[in-house]
Write a protein that holds these residues in place. Sequence first.
Motif, mmCIF file in Angstrom:
data_model
loop_
_atom_site.group_PDB
_atom_site.id
_atom_site.type_symbol
_atom_site.label_atom_id
_atom_site.label_comp_id
_atom_site.label_asym_id
_atom_site.label_seq_id
_atom_site.Cartn_x
_atom_site.Cartn_y
_atom_site.Cartn_z
ATOM 1 N N ASP A 143 0.824 -1.218 0.000
ATOM 2 C CA ASP A 143 0.000 0.000 0.000
ATOM 3 C C ASP A 143 0.857 1.265 0.000
ATOM 4 O O ASP A 143 0.347 2.361 0.240
ATOM 5 C CB ASP A 143 -0.990 0.009 1.174
ATOM 6 N N SER A 144 2.164 1.117 -0.250
ATOM 7 C CA SER A 144 3.035 2.287 -0.209
ATOM 8 C C SER A 144 4.231 2.102 -1.125
ATOM 9 O O SER A 144 4.635 0.966 -1.432
ATOM 10 C CB SER A 144 3.539 2.530 1.224
ATOM 11 N N ILE A 157 -2.368 -4.380 -4.937
ATOM 12 C CA ILE A 157 -2.485 -3.093 -4.233
ATOM 13 C C ILE A 157 -3.676 -3.164 -3.291
ATOM 14 O O ILE A 157 -4.785 -3.554 -3.684
ATOM 15 C CB ILE A 157 -2.647 -1.928 -5.217
ATOM 16 N N ARG A 164 -6.484 -1.374 -1.185
ATOM 17 C CA ARG A 164 -7.277 -0.141 -1.067
ATOM 18 C C ARG A 164 -7.935 -0.145 0.304
ATOM 19 O O ARG A 164 -8.649 -1.080 0.669
ATOM 20 C CB ARG A 164 -8.325 -0.104 -2.177
ATOM 21 N N CYS A 185 -4.208 1.982 0.680
ATOM 22 C CA CYS A 185 -4.276 3.318 0.088
ATOM 23 C C CYS A 185 -5.646 3.913 0.360
ATOM 24 O O CYS A 185 -6.674 3.281 0.112
ATOM 25 C CB CYS A 185 -4.041 3.243 -1.421
ATOM 26 N N ARG A 186 -5.672 5.138 0.842
ATOM 27 C CA ARG A 186 -6.933 5.731 1.282
ATOM 28 C C ARG A 186 -7.826 6.217 0.150
ATOM 29 O O ARG A 186 -9.033 6.392 0.345
ATOM 30 C CB ARG A 186 -6.660 6.902 2.233
ATOM 31 N N THR A 187 -7.275 6.462 -1.020
ATOM 32 C CA THR A 187 -8.078 6.939 -2.150
ATOM 33 C C THR A 187 -7.684 6.189 -3.417
ATOM 34 O O THR A 187 -6.583 5.621 -3.507
ATOM 35 C CB THR A 187 -7.878 8.446 -2.395
ATOM 36 N N LEU A 191 -4.436 7.712 -4.875
ATOM 37 C CA LEU A 191 -3.189 7.209 -4.298
ATOM 38 C C LEU A 191 -2.888 5.794 -4.789
ATOM 39 O O LEU A 191 -1.726 5.451 -5.056
ATOM 40 C CB LEU A 191 -3.269 7.230 -2.778
ATOM 41 N N ALA A 192 -3.915 4.981 -4.924
ATOM 42 C CA ALA A 192 -3.719 3.620 -5.419
ATOM 43 C C ALA A 192 -3.212 3.630 -6.856
ATOM 44 O O ALA A 192 -2.347 2.828 -7.232
ATOM 45 C CB ALA A 192 -5.026 2.837 -5.317
ATOM 46 N N GLU A 196 -1.454 6.040 -8.306
ATOM 47 C CA GLU A 196 -0.058 6.483 -8.286
ATOM 48 C C GLU A 196 0.871 5.344 -7.900
ATOM 49 O O GLU A 196 1.971 5.199 -8.451
ATOM 50 C CB GLU A 196 0.098 7.658 -7.315
ATOM 51 N N LEU A 197 0.428 4.508 -6.969
ATOM 52 C CA LEU A 197 1.245 3.369 -6.567
ATOM 53 C C LEU A 197 1.338 2.345 -7.698
ATOM 54 O O LEU A 197 2.405 1.744 -7.912
ATOM 55 C CB LEU A 197 0.652 2.721 -5.317
#
Length: 420
Positions: free
Chosen positions: A147-148, A172, A174, A183-185, A188-189, A191-192
């Motif tokens: 997640d990061s 990933i 979420r 990932c909170r949104t 962001l997911a 982008e990862l």
Amino acid sequence: MPFNTDALASMVLDDTVKSFPFGQRMAMGDVGRKHWNVLNGDIPLPAAIIRSDALMHNSRWMKQFVAERGALIAPHVKTTMCPQIMARQIADGAWGLTVATVHQMRVCRSFGAERIILANQAVGDAELDAIIAMVQSPELDFMMIVDSVEGVRAVADAARRNHLQHPVQLLIERGYKGGRTGCRTNKLATELAIQIRSTPEVRLIGIEAFEGLIRAKTGSQEDAVAAFVSDIAALAQSFHRQSLFETADPIISAGGSSYYDIVLEQLSKTGLRVVTRSGCYVTHDSGIYHTHHDRLKSAVGELDGLRRALEIWTYVQSIPEPGLALLTAGRRDCGTDAGLPVPLLLANSCNRPHDLPPECQIIDINDQHSFMRFDPSLNLAYGDRIGLGISHPCTTFDKWEIIYLVDDDYNVQEVFKTFF
């Protein structure tokens, strides 16, 4: 190597193991030949038992429920950590096994698990090096959660450090605001996902989420879960359109033991491979999942649903005042994170268990005792045996090194071994 538990038959048990008969020492494979009965004094109490017919029913029921919805199941085996139960789940069509830790992964792999989801982002060089050592085997289809960017880099570093010749498969995760990991949104997911695409040591094969801890701020719990899972489905379809998945057959995975019907309904709309990960279904319970399953049966019109398979049997140790019994099972024996045990069955001199009236309730619990209120008119006495149901099997299984598989008359058929 196929999943195989034959090695357990030669494992030796003795009375240093909780609930194993005093003075006995024997191989696990010989226990079923002793013709022990849980209710006639052969087994020291408290003892944990699993009802064989209910276990088999639950495993087959979930296989059918998932298959009818075009999905797959990779049961979360952190619930039981019992290879014999895992073998039953695999025999009944489990697509793979889900684990929470590298230790759990190693246990599953040691018995021959060929497909494993690590449903957590791994941290630490020792943990990541152990993962890569297992992933070196071409027999293992493995995927893990990130997640990061930091998590992705750590996996990539471990792959390079250990000279892995193929990329590590990633999902990933979420999450949601105020929840657990992930990932909170969707932004962001995404982008990862782009970061993963630029990292040759890893490849993105799907999306994972866990909806079980969502708490509705307004409206119903079911609506909150459906909205979150719908957002996950939209993310997966977005990834598919942007060609961010690095496989022709990506996975979308969610589903604990409370809302898997809603999860399957929402995720089936994506056209991707749907993998649910419920773990508690195989033994079910007498608490939170029993309540959720009643909702599910009503929602889908299911008549013959999951059955309680796990019970803790204990003695009435003392009746120090009218209407209060002290039982010989406590927090060392029963998980209490999702509610106190439920007194269900009474076996007295006739050895034939019968239902306790609903007025019987556990009102408190200590390390080694449970406090049970009952109607003083009930014929209850010192030495009677009480069968307790539990809520949330995960935190009861981990209190037992062995659990007895029994038939309807509580004759011991086999002993199950856990690895916590």
